[in-house]
Design an enzyme around this catalytic site. Structure first.
Site, PDB file in Angstrom:
ATOM      1  N   ASP A 125       0.850  -1.189   0.000  1.00 27.88           N
ATOM      2  CA  ASP A 125       0.000   0.000   0.000  1.00 27.88           C
ATOM      3  C   ASP A 125       0.887   1.240   0.000  1.00 27.88           C
ATOM      4  O   ASP A 125       1.875   1.310   0.741  1.00 27.88           O
ATOM      5  CB  ASP A 125      -0.909  -0.014   1.230  1.00 27.88           C
ATOM      6  CG  ASP A 125      -2.040   0.992   1.101  1.00 27.88           C
ATOM      7  OD1 ASP A 125      -2.427   1.317  -0.044  1.00 27.88           O
ATOM      8  OD2 ASP A 125      -2.534   1.441   2.141  1.00 27.88           O
ATOM      9  N   HIS A 132      -3.870  13.996   0.390  1.00 29.93           N
ATOM     10  CA  HIS A 132      -4.031  13.134   1.565  1.00 29.93           C
ATOM     11  C   HIS A 132      -2.816  13.238   2.484  1.00 29.93           C
ATOM     12  O   HIS A 132      -2.963  13.427   3.696  1.00 29.93           O
ATOM     13  CB  HIS A 132      -4.236  11.683   1.125  1.00 29.93           C
ATOM     14  CG  HIS A 132      -4.189  10.697   2.258  1.00 29.93           C
ATOM     15  ND1 HIS A 132      -5.205  10.576   3.186  1.00 29.93           N
ATOM     16  CD2 HIS A 132      -3.243   9.787   2.629  1.00 29.93           C
ATOM     17  CE1 HIS A 132      -4.886   9.635   4.067  1.00 29.93           C
ATOM     18  NE2 HIS A 132      -3.698   9.146   3.758  1.00 29.93           N
ATOM     19  N   GLU A 198     -10.204   4.096   3.426  1.00 24.69           N
ATOM     20  CA  GLU A 198      -9.293   4.844   2.564  1.00 24.69           C
ATOM     21  C   GLU A 198      -9.695   4.544   1.127  1.00 24.69           C
ATOM     22  O   GLU A 198      -9.676   3.392   0.697  1.00 24.69           O
ATOM     23  CB  GLU A 198      -7.828   4.475   2.825  1.00 24.69           C
ATOM     24  CG  GLU A 198      -7.364   4.945   4.186  1.00 24.69           C
ATOM     25  CD  GLU A 198      -5.841   4.985   4.355  1.00 24.69           C
ATOM     26  OE1 GLU A 198      -5.135   4.256   3.643  1.00 24.69           O
ATOM     27  OE2 GLU A 198      -5.381   5.762   5.223  1.00 24.69           O
ATOM     28  N   GLU A 200      -9.058   4.186  -2.484  1.00 26.10           N
ATOM     29  CA  GLU A 200      -7.855   3.955  -3.284  1.00 26.10           C
ATOM     30  C   GLU A 200      -8.206   3.207  -4.564  1.00 26.10           C
ATOM     31  O   GLU A 200      -9.284   2.636  -4.703  1.00 26.10           O
ATOM     32  CB  GLU A 200      -6.835   3.098  -2.497  1.00 26.10           C
ATOM     33  CG  GLU A 200      -6.439   3.684  -1.155  1.00 26.10           C
ATOM     34  CD  GLU A 200      -5.239   2.988  -0.529  1.00 26.10           C
ATOM     35  OE1 GLU A 200      -4.447   2.373  -1.265  1.00 26.10           O
ATOM     36  OE2 GLU A 200      -5.100   3.060   0.702  1.00 26.10           O
ATOM     37  N   ASP A 230      -8.939   0.491   1.840  1.00 29.46           N
ATOM     38  CA  ASP A 230      -7.996   0.056   2.873  1.00 29.46           C
ATOM     39  C   ASP A 230      -8.566   0.444   4.240  1.00 29.46           C
ATOM     40  O   ASP A 230      -8.276   1.510   4.772  1.00 29.46           O
ATOM     41  CB  ASP A 230      -6.660   0.754   2.619  1.00 29.46           C
ATOM     42  CG  ASP A 230      -5.593   0.344   3.612  1.00 29.46           C
ATOM     43  OD1 ASP A 230      -5.595  -0.824   4.020  1.00 29.46           O
ATOM     44  OD2 ASP A 230      -4.762   1.201   3.976  1.00 29.46           O
ATOM     45  N   ARG A 234      -7.771   3.898  13.049  1.00 27.69           N
ATOM     46  CA  ARG A 234      -6.909   5.070  13.288  1.00 27.69           C
ATOM     47  C   ARG A 234      -6.315   5.126  14.681  1.00 27.69           C
ATOM     48  O   ARG A 234      -5.193   5.616  14.863  1.00 27.69           O
ATOM     49  CB  ARG A 234      -7.705   6.356  13.030  1.00 27.69           C
ATOM     50  CG  ARG A 234      -8.224   6.508  11.620  1.00 27.69           C
ATOM     51  CD  ARG A 234      -7.108   6.588  10.614  1.00 27.69           C
ATOM     52  NE  ARG A 234      -7.638   6.717   9.263  1.00 27.69           N
ATOM     53  CZ  ARG A 234      -6.928   6.534   8.160  1.00 27.69           C
ATOM     54  NH1 ARG A 234      -5.650   6.181   8.226  1.00 27.69           N
ATOM     55  NH2 ARG A 234      -7.481   6.676   6.975  1.00 27.69           N
ATOM     56  N   GLN A 237      -3.587   2.587  14.830  1.00 23.36           N
ATOM     57  CA  GLN A 237      -2.497   3.105  14.000  1.00 23.36           C
ATOM     58  C   GLN A 237      -1.678   4.171  14.738  1.00 23.36           C
ATOM     59  O   GLN A 237      -0.445   4.153  14.713  1.00 23.36           O
ATOM     60  CB  GLN A 237      -3.091   3.691  12.716  1.00 23.36           C
ATOM     61  CG  GLN A 237      -2.066   4.098  11.670  1.00 23.36           C
ATOM     62  CD  GLN A 237      -2.731   4.592  10.381  1.00 23.36           C
ATOM     63  OE1 GLN A 237      -3.951   4.532  10.234  1.00 23.36           O
ATOM     64  NE2 GLN A 237      -1.922   5.071   9.446  1.00 23.36           N
ATOM     65  N   LYS A 250      -3.992  -1.915   9.843  1.00 21.15           N
ATOM     66  CA  LYS A 250      -4.333  -2.106   8.433  1.00 21.15           C
ATOM     67  C   LYS A 250      -4.537  -3.578   8.100  1.00 21.15           C
ATOM     68  O   LYS A 250      -4.586  -3.935   6.926  1.00 21.15           O
ATOM     69  CB  LYS A 250      -3.188  -1.573   7.568  1.00 21.15           C
ATOM     70  CG  LYS A 250      -2.838  -0.109   7.818  1.00 21.15           C
ATOM     71  CD  LYS A 250      -3.829   0.833   7.160  1.00 21.15           C
ATOM     72  CE  LYS A 250      -3.268   2.239   7.079  1.00 21.15           C
ATOM     73  NZ  LYS A 250      -4.084   3.079   6.172  1.00 21.15           N
ATOM     74  N   THR A 254      -8.805  -5.362   3.669  1.00 17.23           N
ATOM     75  CA  THR A 254      -8.766  -4.424   2.553  1.00 17.23           C
ATOM     76  C   THR A 254      -9.719  -4.989   1.518  1.00 17.23           C
ATOM     77  O   THR A 254      -9.583  -6.155   1.139  1.00 17.23           O
ATOM     78  CB  THR A 254      -7.336  -4.327   1.980  1.00 17.23           C
ATOM     79  OG1 THR A 254      -6.502  -3.693   2.957  1.00 17.23           O
ATOM     80  CG2 THR A 254      -7.309  -3.514   0.695  1.00 17.23           C
ATOM     81  N   GLU A 360      -9.726  12.625   7.250  1.00 17.35           N
ATOM     82  CA  GLU A 360      -9.613  13.955   6.652  1.00 17.35           C
ATOM     83  C   GLU A 360     -10.961  14.679   6.616  1.00 17.35           C
ATOM     84  O   GLU A 360     -11.034  15.873   6.884  1.00 17.35           O
ATOM     85  CB  GLU A 360      -9.089  13.837   5.213  1.00 17.35           C
ATOM     86  CG  GLU A 360      -7.683  13.285   5.101  1.00 17.35           C
ATOM     87  CD  GLU A 360      -7.384  12.836   3.681  1.00 17.35           C
ATOM     88  OE1 GLU A 360      -7.605  11.647   3.380  1.00 17.35           O
ATOM     89  OE2 GLU A 360      -6.965  13.679   2.867  1.00 17.35           O
TER      90      GLU A 360
END
Lengths: 418, 418
Positions: A125, A132, A198, A200, A230, A234, A237, A250, A254, A360
């Site tokens: 990834d 971002h 996420e 992607e 993904d 948080r 993380q 993570k 996914t 975000e």
């Protein structure tokens, strides 16, 4: 390029995601069949195992489509990829002499279950969307230090966990993990409280290599693209990622779209990477337009309720293309294999409604979103369904990926009781 | 436990790495045979494919040893692991009634080539040796901030690249990569100048799981251990690792010993993890002695010259055991598979001659080592051969792993010319 017309009528509608121009590859099953390769055309799936058995398509001495993945076909090489596409267009185009032979091997998509289209060899990834990276960096380090010093020189990436990649439609269990609240001195083992998406794209490597490859060779070796979510914990993380990067945050799942859109289908939509602040070094320098103009969106639907579009952006927002990522990945001599999956990194546009993660969109949980239902969200709540979609708009046709969706289930009460 | 005597005489020498107490598993070939499973006994290898075909060992309905990996056997489960060991001891012990039937299936080790013992499913590398983490942290951040805040609470790890794992004896090509010298403003693409080893043990997962598992279950699921050298490009690493961890710096190669020493063989050498500054949370708390007392050493030999032992340490120096690492790895629900390889992290003892990397031994290149040949080294030079060894000392016998060795070849002049 205009719409290519198919005798499968549904494929000719200008908004349909699967016209003859697309022909994406997936793995499906339906009543009484094993998982097998299929090609989407309009509302139907061409059963490739059956078509191969009937002698309508033949690409190798051994059957390659009666398998639950496209890896064996990918491994035949780029020439075979072209040959198959040409043959499929011949079979499915308006006026095809072989319509009567093909028609019995079409399965209504509504009756099929979709499965993982590839056996994922390894999963990497990246962190290659500038908006971002800037947003996340600003939240964690302030706007002056938002981008790490290396960011404008290499596509930053980390190895993910191939075993955790699942197909769209798979429910996602909210994970437990070790995390530390800002107001506590010590960590605790708890269900994730800041579960996120996420947005992607994923690139699939179709040709194995065993040494550094150029950006052009990397582009040649990419088989196709999927949508990719993904899922990210948080809070886990934040606690774990220093100094060696994200790990368990993570590794829950996914999700990828069920359909691989081939490079050939995306060819008309190639677009350049943005202007560069620093010239890239030769090993990852742009050698042509290797991004694609693909509109992307994410919706969120609370359990049993209407969905709200929470972001709209475009794959052309990436700072590094997938071929640049793959070329960088190979610099050390790292062997790359058929079925390797490369996540683009979160794709965010420059304005707030274009951001590709809840981190975000809610600015770290400080600015809740209001959904159409009137409810608010900072991160994902149990029962929420998150759905990614993507489409490239051609001249009278659309190239779609199918959706990439998942519903978040509550964390287990005791994750060790099974 | 004393030495168990074998009718293979060489196995009975107290210093021999492969007595009947050991019976490590590897994959070998010799004149005229395909790669196949084998078991080391003294100076010989028992050809398991031949023994299976002859009906001397039978563990499943289908043959599992006529394969170039032990994965299919591992997948049979822990009961089969015990059954095979018991059977092998019966066949190979002094006084065995079946000696005459077994003897034709022994191949002199000196005539065999060793290959990867497993198909590596995925590869994870940890950072779980306290002295190593403290040394590296001190160099980069000073002794006050040497250990990151999470370090004493979770085994920090990152996903590595399974495709880059190679068997001992494989030459290692010095990689190119993007790196930035401290005295330059911009990065350059150059051959690595600070190429290093990491002395580690690797744990092999033998049972697949699909959810969080306890430390005890993790221990039960580990099939065995290998020596592991995580070749590391320190200058590439320094430039790339913020914020998502090491990537290309660790993707050139990771070497493992050809022999998997089973948990059963290591049972007498179990030892506790060290005292803890903070009590670990339940999900990774110690539930018994899960480290092993294994003496480890590394030698370095310039091309064509005598080898110098550059470090001696012990696996008992780890802060986290492999079962704790595996349990942590599963917390998020991450599916773990048969053939997953978990690197312990660099193993360094508390004093200078016990450090497990050249980065630490030369203190970031500032304190060159002097070899027996009179030459000095900070990092690896072209032609150097680095060899890891490990042994557990029992009552009149030794459990060895074979060596884990690799010679570093010069970087290609132009890595893109092939």
């Amino acid at each position: 390029m205009p719409l290519m017309k198919s005798w499968v009528d549904s494929a000719n509608a200008p908004d349909h995601p699967f016209p003859l121009n697309n022909l994406p590859y997936g793995v499906f099953s339906h009543a009484g069949t094993e998982e097998r390769c299929g090609v989407a055309i309009g509302d139907m799936i061409l059963d490739m195992a059956a078509a191969e058995e009937a002698g309508l398509v033949q690409v190798a001495d051994e059957p390659v489509f009666d398998l639950p993945y496209w890896n064996d076909f990918m491994d035949l090489g780029a020439e075979a990829w072209d040959t198959l596409r040409t043959r499929l267009i011949t079979l499915l185009a308006v006026g095809s002499a072989e319509r009567a032979a093909v028609e019995p091997h079409l399965v209504p998509m509504s009756e099929a279950a979709m499965h993982m289209p590839i056996a994922v060899s390894e999963y990497t990834d990246f962190y290659a969307g500038r908006n971002h990276a800037f947003n996340v960096g600003t939240m964690f380090r302030g706007p002056e230090n938002a981008l790490p010093p290396n960011w404008l020189h290499i596509p930053i990436g980390y190895n993910g966990r191939a075993s955790s990649v699942v197909v769209s439609g798979t429910d996602i269990r909210r994970p437990w993990g070790q995390l530390k609240s800002p107001d506590h001195d010590l960590p605790a083992f708890l269900p994730c409280r800041r579960f996120d998406i996420e947005l992607e794209m994923g690139a699939i490597v179709g040709t194995a290599t065993d040494g550094p490859i150029s950006v052009q060779e990397a582009d040649d070796n990419i088989f196709g693209y999927v949508l990719l979510n993904d899922w990210s914990a948080r809070d886990i993380q934040a606690w774990e990622y220093q100094p060696l990067g994200p790990f368990q945050a993570k590794a829950t799942a996914t999700s990828i779209s069920p359909w691989i859109v081939t490079k050939a289908a995306l060819e008309p939509f190639r677009t350049d990477t943005p202007e560069r602040e620093f010239e890239l070094l030769d090993h990852i320098k742009d050698v042509g337009p290797m991004l694609y103009d693909i509109d992307l969106a994410v919706t969120m639907a609370p359990e049993g309720k209407e969905a709200t579009t929470i972001t709209r952006t475009n794959y052309n927002q990436m700072y590094y293309s997938a071929p640049q990522q793959l070329a960088h990945h190979s610099t050390s001599g790292c062997p790359m294999n058929v079925g390797d999956l490369l996540g683009s990194g979160t794709i965010s546009g420059p304005t707030k409604p274009e951001r590709g993660s809840l981190l975000e969109l809610s600015w770290g949980g400080k600015e809740p979103l209001t959904l159409n239902t009137g409810e608010t969200r900072t991160f994902i709540e149990d029962g929420d369904t998150l759905t990614l979609s993507g489409e490239a708009k051609g001249d009278g046709y659309t190239i779609g990926f199918g959706t990439c969706t998942g519903t978040v289930l509550p964390a287990l009460e005791d994750p060790y009781k099974r």
